[in-house]
Write a protein that holds these residues in place. Structure first.
Motif, mmCIF file in Angstrom:
data_model
loop_
_atom_site.group_PDB
_atom_site.id
_atom_site.type_symbol
_atom_site.label_atom_id
_atom_site.label_comp_id
_atom_site.label_asym_id
_atom_site.label_seq_id
_atom_site.Cartn_x
_atom_site.Cartn_y
_atom_site.Cartn_z
ATOM 1 N N GLN A 17 0.838 -1.202 0.000
ATOM 2 C CA GLN A 17 0.000 0.000 0.000
ATOM 3 C C GLN A 17 0.876 1.258 0.000
ATOM 4 N N ARG A 18 1.924 1.238 0.809
ATOM 5 C CA ARG A 18 2.841 2.386 0.868
ATOM 6 C C ARG A 18 3.457 2.642 -0.504
ATOM 7 N N ALA A 19 3.908 1.595 -1.171
ATOM 8 C CA ALA A 19 4.529 1.745 -2.491
ATOM 9 C C ALA A 19 3.517 2.197 -3.546
ATOM 10 N N ALA A 20 2.327 1.614 -3.520
ATOM 11 C CA ALA A 20 1.303 1.957 -4.516
ATOM 12 C C ALA A 20 0.800 3.382 -4.350
ATOM 13 N N ARG A 21 0.858 3.887 -3.139
ATOM 14 C CA ARG A 21 0.315 5.212 -2.856
ATOM 15 C C ARG A 21 1.410 6.258 -2.593
ATOM 16 N N ALA A 22 2.631 5.953 -2.985
ATOM 17 C CA ALA A 22 3.773 6.838 -2.713
ATOM 18 C C ALA A 22 3.607 8.225 -3.331
ATOM 19 N N ASN A 23 2.889 8.323 -4.426
ATOM 20 C CA ASN A 23 2.727 9.618 -5.091
ATOM 21 C C ASN A 23 1.495 10.386 -4.630
ATOM 22 N N CYS A 24 0.722 9.799 -3.743
ATOM 23 C CA CYS A 24 -0.463 10.483 -3.228
ATOM 24 C C CYS A 24 -0.077 11.225 -1.944
ATOM 25 N N VAL A 25 -0.472 12.475 -1.854
ATOM 26 C CA VAL A 25 -0.106 13.286 -0.690
ATOM 27 C C VAL A 25 -1.262 13.450 0.300
ATOM 28 N N CYS A 26 -2.351 12.709 0.097
ATOM 29 C CA CYS A 26 -3.466 12.839 1.041
ATOM 30 C C CYS A 26 -3.044 12.304 2.407
ATOM 31 N N GLU A 27 -3.768 12.715 3.436
ATOM 32 C CA GLU A 27 -3.419 12.336 4.805
ATOM 33 C C GLU A 27 -3.481 10.839 5.031
ATOM 34 N N ALA A 28 -4.418 10.154 4.403
ATOM 35 C CA ALA A 28 -4.534 8.705 4.579
ATOM 36 C C ALA A 28 -3.315 7.997 3.993
ATOM 37 N N CYS A 29 -2.982 8.313 2.771
ATOM 38 C CA CYS A 29 -1.868 7.644 2.108
ATOM 39 C C CYS A 29 -0.530 7.963 2.771
ATOM 40 N N SER A 30 -0.383 9.164 3.275
ATOM 41 C CA SER A 30 0.873 9.519 3.944
ATOM 42 C C SER A 30 0.909 9.030 5.395
ATOM 43 N N GLY A 31 -0.209 8.555 5.934
ATOM 44 C CA GLY A 31 -0.261 8.089 7.321
ATOM 45 C C GLY A 31 -0.336 6.587 7.480
ATOM 46 N N ILE A 32 -0.098 5.852 6.406
ATOM 47 C CA ILE A 32 -0.204 4.391 6.434
ATOM 48 C C ILE A 32 0.685 3.763 7.506
ATOM 49 N N ASP A 33 1.881 4.280 7.684
ATOM 50 C CA ASP A 33 2.842 3.655 8.596
ATOM 51 C C ASP A 33 2.438 3.715 10.062
ATOM 52 N N ARG A 34 1.420 4.472 10.391
ATOM 53 C CA ARG A 34 0.970 4.527 11.790
ATOM 54 C C ARG A 34 0.033 3.381 12.150
ATOM 55 N N LEU A 35 -0.359 2.597 11.163
ATOM 56 C CA LEU A 35 -1.267 1.478 11.413
ATOM 57 C C LEU A 35 -0.484 0.240 11.838
ATOM 58 N N GLN A 36 -1.023 -0.485 12.818
ATOM 59 C CA GLN A 36 -0.402 -1.712 13.310
ATOM 60 C C GLN A 36 -1.488 -2.753 13.541
ATOM 61 N N LEU A 37 -1.088 -4.001 13.569
ATOM 62 C CA LEU A 37 -2.023 -5.091 13.816
ATOM 63 C C LEU A 37 -1.812 -5.635 15.224
ATOM 64 N N LYS A 38 -2.918 -5.937 15.889
ATOM 65 C CA LYS A 38 -2.830 -6.641 17.169
ATOM 66 C C LYS A 38 -3.829 -7.790 17.129
ATOM 67 N N ALA A 39 -3.542 -8.829 17.904
ATOM 68 C CA ALA A 39 -4.409 -10.003 17.945
ATOM 69 C C ALA A 39 -4.559 -10.470 19.384
ATOM 70 N N PHE A 40 -5.760 -10.894 19.718
ATOM 71 C CA PHE A 40 -6.071 -11.467 21.016
ATOM 72 C C PHE A 40 -6.558 -12.880 20.779
ATOM 73 N N VAL A 41 -6.033 -13.830 21.541
ATOM 74 C CA VAL A 41 -6.402 -15.231 21.373
ATOM 75 C C VAL A 41 -6.860 -15.777 22.719
ATOM 76 N N HIS A 42 -7.973 -16.508 22.700
ATOM 77 C CA HIS A 42 -8.491 -17.138 23.918
ATOM 78 C C HIS A 42 -8.968 -18.540 23.561
ATOM 79 N N ALA A 43 -8.660 -19.490 24.397
ATOM 80 C CA ALA A 43 -9.137 -20.859 24.188
ATOM 81 C C ALA A 43 -9.989 -21.259 25.385
ATOM 82 N N GLY A 44 -11.070 -21.954 25.110
ATOM 83 C CA GLY A 44 -11.939 -22.407 26.184
ATOM 84 C C GLY A 44 -13.259 -22.911 25.646
ATOM 85 N N GLU A 45 -14.224 -22.957 26.523
ATOM 86 C CA GLU A 45 -15.551 -23.424 26.149
ATOM 87 C C GLU A 45 -16.428 -22.228 25.803
ATOM 88 N N PHE A 46 -17.125 -22.313 24.682
ATOM 89 C CA PHE A 46 -17.957 -21.224 24.195
ATOM 90 C C PHE A 46 -19.350 -21.743 23.875
#
Length: 129
Positions: free
Chosen positions: A94-123
Motif C-alpha cells: 500500500q505504501r509503495a502503490a500510494r507513494a505519489n499520493c499526498v493525502c493524509e490517509a496515504c501519507s499516514g499508512i505507517d501509523r497502522l499496526q495489527l494486534k491479535a487477542f487469542v483465547h481458548a476455552g468453552e464457548f
C-alpha cells in the motif's frame, strides 16, 4: 445453541480511529487501505479457523477443537502468527502503490499496526437467523 471447545481470535488494526477521523478529505483512500489490510489478514485464515464477523478494522474468528487436540490448537496459532507478516506485506504494498499520493490517509499508512487477542476455552455457539 451448543457448547464447544474453541479458540477465539480477535484481530484489530491499531490506529484505525485516528486514521479515519483525522482524514476527512481522504476518507475514500482510508477505507480502501483498511479494507486491503483486513483482507490480507483474513485471507490467511483457513480451516479450522473461520471468520465469524467483520466490524470496521476488526475481525472475530473462531475455530472449534476437541479437548486436548494440541495439533489443531498449534495450527490455529500458526495462522494467527501468519497474520502479522501478511499485514506487513500489504502495508508495504500500500505504501509503495500510494507513494505519489499526498493525502493524509496515504501519507499516514505507517501509523497502522495489527494486534491479535487469542483465547481458548468453552464457548456457547448459536446461530441467529
Amino acid at each position: 445453541m451448543r457448547l464447544a471447545h474453541a479458540v477465539l481470535v480477535i484481530v484489530d488494526i491499531s490506529g484505525y480511529t485516528a486514521f479515519i477521523n483525522e482524514r476527512q478529505t481522504s476518507l475514500l483512500h482510508a477505507e480502501q487501505i483498511i479494507t486491503e489490510l483486513m483482507e490480507a489478514v483474513i485471507d490467511r485464515a483457513s480451516h479450522p479457523l473461520q471468520v465469524n464477523k467483520l466490524e470496521g478494522d476488526a475481525a472475530l474468528l473462531y475455530g472449534e477443537l476437541a479437548p486436548g487436540d494440541l495439533g489443531a490448537g498449534r495450527d490455529m496459532l500458526a495462522q494467527v502468527k501468519a497474520f502479522f507478516p501478511a499485514f506487513g506485506a500489504c502495508l508495504s504494498a500500500q505504501r509503495a502503490a500510494r507513494a505519489n499520493c499526498v493525502c493524509e490517509a496515504c501519507s499516514g499508512i505507517d501509523r497502522l499496526q495489527l494486534k491479535a487477542f487469542v483465547h481458548a476455552g468453552e464457548f456457547a455457539i448459536k446461530r441467529v437467523r
